[in-house]
Scaffold this active site. Structure first.
Site, mmCIF file in Angstrom:
data_model
loop_
_atom_site.group_PDB
_atom_site.id
_atom_site.type_symbol
_atom_site.label_atom_id
_atom_site.label_comp_id
_atom_site.label_asym_id
_atom_site.label_seq_id
_atom_site.Cartn_x
_atom_site.Cartn_y
_atom_site.Cartn_z
ATOM 1 N N GLY A 1 -6.603 -5.105 3.022
ATOM 2 C CA GLY A 1 -6.893 -4.290 1.855
ATOM 3 C C GLY A 1 -6.499 -4.999 0.582
ATOM 4 O O GLY A 1 -6.515 -6.232 0.501
ATOM 5 N N ILE B 1 -3.550 -5.459 -0.883
ATOM 6 C CA ILE B 1 -2.416 -6.368 -0.755
ATOM 7 C C ILE B 1 -2.723 -7.479 0.238
ATOM 8 O O ILE B 1 -2.528 -8.666 -0.052
ATOM 9 C CB ILE B 1 -1.152 -5.587 -0.333
ATOM 10 C CG1 ILE B 1 -0.743 -4.622 -1.451
ATOM 11 C CG2 ILE B 1 -0.013 -6.546 -0.007
ATOM 12 C CD1 ILE B 1 0.432 -3.729 -1.095
ATOM 13 N N SER C 1 -7.812 -5.325 11.622
ATOM 14 C CA SER C 1 -7.418 -3.927 11.606
ATOM 15 C C SER C 1 -8.546 -3.170 12.290
ATOM 16 O O SER C 1 -9.643 -3.712 12.478
ATOM 17 C CB SER C 1 -7.169 -3.395 10.188
ATOM 18 O OG SER C 1 -8.380 -3.292 9.469
ATOM 19 N N ARG C 2 -8.294 -1.930 12.659
ATOM 20 C CA ARG C 2 -9.297 -1.196 13.429
ATOM 21 C C ARG C 2 -10.615 -1.045 12.673
ATOM 22 O O ARG C 2 -11.677 -1.019 13.283
ATOM 23 C CB ARG C 2 -8.750 0.174 13.818
ATOM 24 C CG ARG C 2 -7.726 0.129 14.943
ATOM 25 C CD ARG C 2 -7.384 1.515 15.439
ATOM 26 N NE ARG C 2 -6.527 1.478 16.631
ATOM 27 C CZ ARG C 2 -5.203 1.519 16.601
ATOM 28 N NH1 ARG C 2 -4.583 1.568 15.431
ATOM 29 N NH2 ARG C 2 -4.511 1.481 17.721
ATOM 30 N N THR D 1 6.345 -6.062 5.004
ATOM 31 C CA THR D 1 6.670 -5.458 3.708
ATOM 32 C C THR D 1 5.905 -4.158 3.526
ATOM 33 O O THR D 1 5.819 -3.640 2.422
ATOM 34 C CB THR D 1 6.322 -6.421 2.547
ATOM 35 O OG1 THR D 1 4.929 -6.757 2.610
ATOM 36 C CG2 THR D 1 7.154 -7.699 2.620
ATOM 37 N N ARG E 1 5.402 -0.790 6.100
ATOM 38 C CA ARG E 1 6.163 0.375 6.523
ATOM 39 C C ARG E 1 6.887 0.048 7.818
ATOM 40 O O ARG E 1 6.303 -0.528 8.743
ATOM 41 C CB ARG E 1 5.251 1.602 6.714
ATOM 42 C CG ARG E 1 4.706 2.184 5.417
ATOM 43 C CD ARG E 1 5.805 2.828 4.580
ATOM 44 N NE ARG E 1 5.306 3.430 3.350
ATOM 45 C CZ ARG E 1 5.238 2.804 2.186
ATOM 46 N NH1 ARG E 1 5.631 1.535 2.099
ATOM 47 N NH2 ARG E 1 4.795 3.435 1.123
ATOM 48 N N GLU F 1 16.596 4.345 5.247
ATOM 49 C CA GLU F 1 16.885 3.689 3.969
ATOM 50 C C GLU F 1 17.678 4.625 3.067
ATOM 51 O O GLU F 1 17.322 5.800 2.954
ATOM 52 C CB GLU F 1 15.581 3.265 3.282
ATOM 53 C CG GLU F 1 14.775 2.243 4.068
ATOM 54 C CD GLU F 1 13.531 1.771 3.317
ATOM 55 O OE1 GLU F 1 13.347 2.153 2.140
ATOM 56 O OE2 GLU F 1 12.744 1.014 3.908
ATOM 57 N N HIS G 1 14.093 -3.124 0.555
ATOM 58 C CA HIS G 1 12.869 -2.457 0.091
ATOM 59 C C HIS G 1 12.594 -2.760 -1.389
ATOM 60 O O HIS G 1 12.523 -1.863 -2.236
ATOM 61 C CB HIS G 1 12.923 -0.947 0.313
ATOM 62 C CG HIS G 1 11.560 -0.340 0.464
ATOM 63 N ND1 HIS G 1 11.327 0.821 1.157
ATOM 64 C CD2 HIS G 1 10.347 -0.739 -0.005
ATOM 65 C CE1 HIS G 1 10.037 1.107 1.127
ATOM 66 N NE2 HIS G 1 9.417 0.174 0.419
#
Length: 322
Positions: free
Chosen positions: A155, A157, A176-177, A236, A238, A267, A286
């Protein structure tokens, strides 16, 4: 009547430095919290008098149970224009307006490469040894040029991470799917036939997927076992996309060369969390979206959102997943 605005997770104590809050001074009192509230009871107590709450990214969930305990809350502002941890139906039912801000994807792209390069060249180990009078050269760096970078997600990023990889002379593939060959061709990378193919081939594998039902736990023990012993994993995105226990085990057993991680299952990390002591791990707290430009946008637009709300014309409203 003056309004109370609470700014959450201002760990660096900079929320009031990156924006001009003075336009609100005659109507709003701003209190910044530099510690994280670990549970709903603590959060509800801290926000009991809050009319406005500013929260960063998806660090703090706002479920129906919490919103119901905040009778004064009327405006909730989250950085970014997408937030999956707010119960929008509950917010609407309690008369809470939810707004977002713009957010640049550049900082997480840059941090991804900081982690990848830091791992590849042993930056932390070598710098620490040099400053402590340790050995002169103790690691042998991993090359990037000609090696394969596998991207989970292509995507906004992931696509920019791919461009940097290509500039380094890397072979770049993605999976990716829902990834199409047309999108892969557009970025100039190869479309991996499957997730196992991507993992087996990658010298460096970087995660850039949104968290959802189909990506939660996507990289479990079986998937991590497909990585080369000399491969590096970067996350970076999730934490829940990668099985944390399986990753820690792989690092301790030396089944992969290393990992760069910016996201965690809890976190801030508890002092005794196994990620704090895992070998072969380069970890950051994070920091993906934490940059001067983003903070200027987040807090600047938070002030604008409050002004617009007080004027009766809320802007940048969030209504939940489309």
């Amino acid at each position: 009547m003056r309004l109370h605005c609470a700014v959450l997770d201002d760990f660096q104590r900079v929320a009031t430095e990156f924006a001009d809050w003075s336009p609100l001074a005659d109507r709003v009192d701003v209190v910044c919290h530099d510690t994280h509230f670990a549970d709903e009871d603590a959060l509800a107590a801290a926000l009991a008098d809050a009319d406005i709450v500013v929260t960063l990214r998806e660090r703090v969930p706002f479920p129906a149970s919490l919103i119901a305990r905040l009778p004064r809350l009327k405006l909730l502002i989250a950085s970014g224009m997408r937030n999956s941890v707010i119960d929008y139906a509950a917010a609407e039912a309690h008369g809470v307006t939810v707004c977002g801000t713009a957010s640049s994807s550049t900082p997480p792209v840059e941090l991804t490469w900081a982690l990848l390069l830091g791992l590849a060249r042993g930056i932390v180990e070598e710098s620490s040894a040099l400053r402590a009078g340790g050995p002169w050269q103790s690691t042998v760096g991993a090359d990037l040029h000609g090696r394969r970078l596998g991207l989970l997600g292509l995507g906004k990023i992931g696509g920019r991470v791919a461009q940097v990889g290509l500039a380094f002379g890397m072979q770049v593939s993605a999976w990716s799917r829902n990834l199409t060959k047309e999108r892969a061709d557009e970025v100039g990378v190869e479309l991996a036939p499957s997730l196992p193919d991507l993992l087996r081939a990658g010298d460096f594998v970087s995660v850039h997927l949104a968290l959802g039902d189909r990506t939660r736990g996507l990289l479990g023990p079986a998937e991590l076992a497909l990585l080369k012993p000399g491969a590096y994993l970067i996350n970076t995105s999730r934490a829940a996309i990668v099985d944390q226990d399986a990753l820690v085990a792989a690092l301790h057993e030396g089944r992969i060369a290393g990992a760069g991680v910016d996201v965690f299952d809890t976190e801030p990390l508890p002092a005794d969390h196994p990620m704090r002591t895992a070998p072969r791990l380069l970890a950051t707290p994070h920091l993906g979206y934490v940059s001067r430009a983003n903070y200027t946008t987040y807090y600047g637009q938070a002030v604008e959102n409050i002004q617009a709300y007080l004027a009766g014309s809320p802007v940048r409203r969030l209504t939940g997943p489309s």
